[in-house]
Design an enzyme around this catalytic site. Structure first.
Site, PDB file in Angstrom:
ATOM      1  N   GLY A  10       2.738  -8.565  -0.837  1.00  0.00           N
ATOM      2  CA  GLY A  10       3.904  -7.597  -0.957  1.00  0.00           C
ATOM      3  C   GLY A  10       4.719  -7.329  -0.008  1.00  0.00           C
ATOM      4  O   GLY A  10       5.262  -6.485   0.743  1.00  0.00           O
ATOM      5  N   ALA A  11       5.292  -8.625   0.655  1.00  0.00           N
ATOM      6  CA  ALA A  11       5.791  -9.042   1.650  1.00  0.00           C
ATOM      7  C   ALA A  11       7.404  -8.830   1.555  1.00  0.00           C
ATOM      8  O   ALA A  11       8.068  -9.367   2.459  1.00  0.00           O
ATOM      9  CB  ALA A  11       5.615 -10.234   2.553  1.00  0.00           C
ATOM     10  N   SER A 141      -4.433   4.074   4.083  1.00  0.00           N
ATOM     11  CA  SER A 141      -3.355   5.062   3.991  1.00  0.00           C
ATOM     12  C   SER A 141      -4.251   6.374   4.823  1.00  0.00           C
ATOM     13  O   SER A 141      -5.473   6.532   4.374  1.00  0.00           O
ATOM     14  CB  SER A 141      -3.074   5.359   2.880  1.00  0.00           C
ATOM     15  N   TYR A 154      -4.893   6.662  -5.892  1.00  0.00           N
ATOM     16  CA  TYR A 154      -4.350   5.975  -4.806  1.00  0.00           C
ATOM     17  C   TYR A 154      -5.392   6.640  -3.446  1.00  0.00           C
ATOM     18  O   TYR A 154      -5.953   5.596  -2.728  1.00  0.00           O
ATOM     19  CB  TYR A 154      -3.059   6.624  -4.347  1.00  0.00           C
ATOM     20  N   LYS A 158      -7.803   3.876  -1.528  1.00  0.00           N
ATOM     21  CA  LYS A 158      -7.768   3.783  -0.122  1.00  0.00           C
ATOM     22  C   LYS A 158      -8.882   3.794   0.773  1.00  0.00           C
ATOM     23  O   LYS A 158      -9.246   3.201   1.607  1.00  0.00           O
ATOM     24  CB  LYS A 158      -6.518   4.319   0.621  1.00  0.00           C
TER      25      LYS A 158
HETATM   26  P1  NAD Z   1       6.720  -1.049  -1.072  1.00  0.00           P
HETATM   27  O1  NAD Z   1       6.409  -0.340  -2.395  1.00  0.00           O
HETATM   28  O2  NAD Z   1       8.140  -0.951  -0.533  1.00  0.00           O
HETATM   29  O3  NAD Z   1       5.777  -2.325  -0.766  1.00  0.00           O
HETATM   30  C1  NAD Z   1       4.655  -2.566  -1.724  1.00  0.00           C
HETATM   31  C2  NAD Z   1       4.647  -4.002  -2.370  1.00  0.00           C
HETATM   32  O4  NAD Z   1       3.448  -4.321  -2.856  1.00  0.00           O
HETATM   33  C3  NAD Z   1       5.942  -3.893  -3.328  1.00  0.00           C
HETATM   34  O5  NAD Z   1       6.522  -5.415  -2.742  1.00  0.00           O
HETATM   35  C4  NAD Z   1       5.204  -4.257  -4.384  1.00  0.00           C
HETATM   36  O6  NAD Z   1       6.091  -5.072  -5.483  1.00  0.00           O
HETATM   37  C5  NAD Z   1       3.664  -4.681  -4.166  1.00  0.00           C
HETATM   38  N1  NAD Z   1       3.051  -4.722  -5.204  1.00  0.00           N
HETATM   39  C6  NAD Z   1       2.691  -3.560  -5.970  1.00  0.00           C
HETATM   40  N2  NAD Z   1       1.761  -4.061  -6.891  1.00  0.00           N
HETATM   41  C7  NAD Z   1       1.648  -5.257  -6.693  1.00  0.00           C
HETATM   42  C8  NAD Z   1       0.731  -6.311  -7.581  1.00  0.00           C
HETATM   43  N3  NAD Z   1       0.099  -5.857  -8.690  1.00  0.00           N
HETATM   44  N4  NAD Z   1       0.913  -7.367  -7.533  1.00  0.00           N
HETATM   45  C9  NAD Z   1       1.580  -7.881  -6.461  1.00  0.00           C
HETATM   46  N5  NAD Z   1       2.282  -6.998  -5.856  1.00  0.00           N
HETATM   47  C10 NAD Z   1       2.410  -5.737  -5.902  1.00  0.00           C
HETATM   48  O7  NAD Z   1       5.639  -0.020  -0.068  1.00  0.00           O
HETATM   49  P2  NAD Z   1       5.377   0.271   1.365  1.00  0.00           P
HETATM   50  O8  NAD Z   1       5.572   1.540   1.870  1.00  0.00           O
HETATM   51  O9  NAD Z   1       5.746  -0.921   2.177  1.00  0.00           O
HETATM   52  O10 NAD Z   1       3.556   0.021   1.285  1.00  0.00           O
HETATM   53  C11 NAD Z   1       2.912  -1.128   1.827  1.00  0.00           C
HETATM   54  C12 NAD Z   1       1.490  -0.612   1.730  1.00  0.00           C
HETATM   55  O11 NAD Z   1       1.388   0.356   3.016  1.00  0.00           O
HETATM   56  C13 NAD Z   1       0.880  -0.291   0.488  1.00  0.00           C
HETATM   57  O12 NAD Z   1      -0.420  -0.647   0.476  1.00  0.00           O
HETATM   58  C14 NAD Z   1       0.906   1.200   0.842  1.00  0.00           C
HETATM   59  O13 NAD Z   1      -0.010   1.736   0.168  1.00  0.00           O
HETATM   60  C15 NAD Z   1       0.682   1.438   2.100  1.00  0.00           C
HETATM   61  N6  NAD Z   1       1.193   2.696   2.748  1.00  0.00           N
HETATM   62  C16 NAD Z   1       2.536   3.156   2.747  1.00  0.00           C
HETATM   63  C17 NAD Z   1       2.914   4.232   3.182  1.00  0.00           C
HETATM   64  C18 NAD Z   1       4.117   4.764   3.122  1.00  0.00           C
HETATM   65  O14 NAD Z   1       4.520   6.005   3.433  1.00  0.00           O
HETATM   66  N7  NAD Z   1       5.185   3.968   2.708  1.00  0.00           N
HETATM   67  C19 NAD Z   1       1.986   5.106   3.854  1.00  0.00           C
HETATM   68  C20 NAD Z   1       0.537   4.618   3.845  1.00  0.00           C
HETATM   69  C21 NAD Z   1       0.224   3.532   3.191  1.00  0.00           C
END
Ligand code: NAD
Length: 249
Positions: A10-11, A141, A154, A158
């Site tokens: 997910g980069a 999370s 979710y 996690k």
């Molecule tokens: P984001 O939505 O910008 O990025 C997540 C990425 O995961 C996206 O590029 C998406 O396309 C990819 N993805 C989702 N489902 C997929 C699948 N089935 N196959 C391949 N790729 C897939 O979100 P983010 O905020 O950058 O989140 C990154 C991580 O951090 C996640 O695991 C999220 O749960 C965790 N997180 C985020 C937050 C927040 O507040 N943003 C808080 C706690 C944890």
């Protein structure tokens, strides 16, 4: 070719993008994983400092695609040193807001991606690290501890990821593979864009005594350290990155 071989799921955006950039800044080679963002992933790879970065594609909910992506990255790099399980989904499915069918769909999709997808990526990556050691960092999370009333699958995914990381920290230690977890609170990314708009966003920012949410780069710093050679003794840990918004004992 220098640096470690690093796969970040997910980069193409958000936290994963910041993680990929930080590894590249330190001279590592990064496999930028995406599902349906080839353009963004390609642009990122082209903009990263250093050389040898690649793009890999997979729907993480599909076990065969996960295997092809992890094995493909390891093959192109000639091995794999670091896996960052960052990709995840966070979609609303409040218990009284969803039909039973939607409930099934959300639970399956969320667990398949956030938990089983990460477990499968580890299964595949561990086989490339078994002889040479490695680092695995899972992005969990705060919701695993605090609860996610509007996104219960979710929170459960996690919490499962936390337990997965702890179990595999023990299982993989004899092979020189350390497994650690970060548990961020709210981070300003596309995932949380809508949530962070006022008035809800103001409430969220007020949860931290710093009066703000995190920047993706702040999560990347911790991930990078946990993946470093010196962080072996942090294996099994779950690092809270929530600006003191939720203090667990
Ligand atoms: P984001 O939505 O910008 O990025 C997540 C990425 O995961 C996206 O590029 C998406 O396309 C990819 N993805 C989702 N489902 C997929 C699948 N089935 N196959 C391949 N790729 C897939 O979100 P983010 O905020 O950058 O989140 C990154 C991580 O951090 C996640 O695991 C999220 O749960 C965790 N997180 C985020 C937050 C927040 O507040 N943003 C808080 C706690 C944890």
């Amino acid at each position: 070719m220098t640096g470690r071989a690093v796969l970040v799921t997910g980069a193409s955006r958000g936290i994963g993008r910041a993680v990929a950039a930080l590894f590249a800044q330190h001279g590592d080679r990064v496999a930028v994983h995406h599902r349906d963002s080839a353009d963004l992933a390609g642009e990122l790879v082209a903009s990263l400092p250093g050389a040898g970065h690649i793009v890999v594609r997979a729907d993480l909910a599909d076990p065969e695609q996960v295997r092809a992506a992890v094995d493909g990255a390891a093959e192109q790099f000639g091995g794999l040193d670091v896996l960052v399980n960052n990709a995840g989904v966070y979609t609303p499915h409040g218990i009284f807001d969803t039909s039973y069918e939607q409930w099934q769909h959300e639970w399956r999709r969320t667990l398949d991606t956030n938990l089983v997808g990460a477990a499968n990526a580890i299964w595949c990556a561990a086989r490339h690290m078994r002889e040479r050691g490695g680092r695995i960092v899972n992005v969990s999370s705060r919701g695993a501890f605090r609860g996610e009333p509007g996104q219960p699958a979710y929170g459960a995914s996690k919490a499962g990821l936390n337990a997965l990381g702890q179990s595999l920290a023990v299982a993989l230690a004899p092979y020189g593979i350390a497994v650690a977890t970060v548990a961020p609170g709210f981070v300003a990314t596309d995932m949380t864009n809508e949530h962070l708009k006022p008035p809800r966003g103001d409430e969220i920012r007020a949860q931290s005594p710093f009066g703000r949410v995190a920047r993706p780069e702040e999560i990347a710093e911790a991930v990078f350290w946990l993946a470093s050679p010196g962080a072996e003794w942090a294996s099994g840990t779950i690092v809270d990155l929530n600006g003191a918004s939720y203090l667990r004992s």
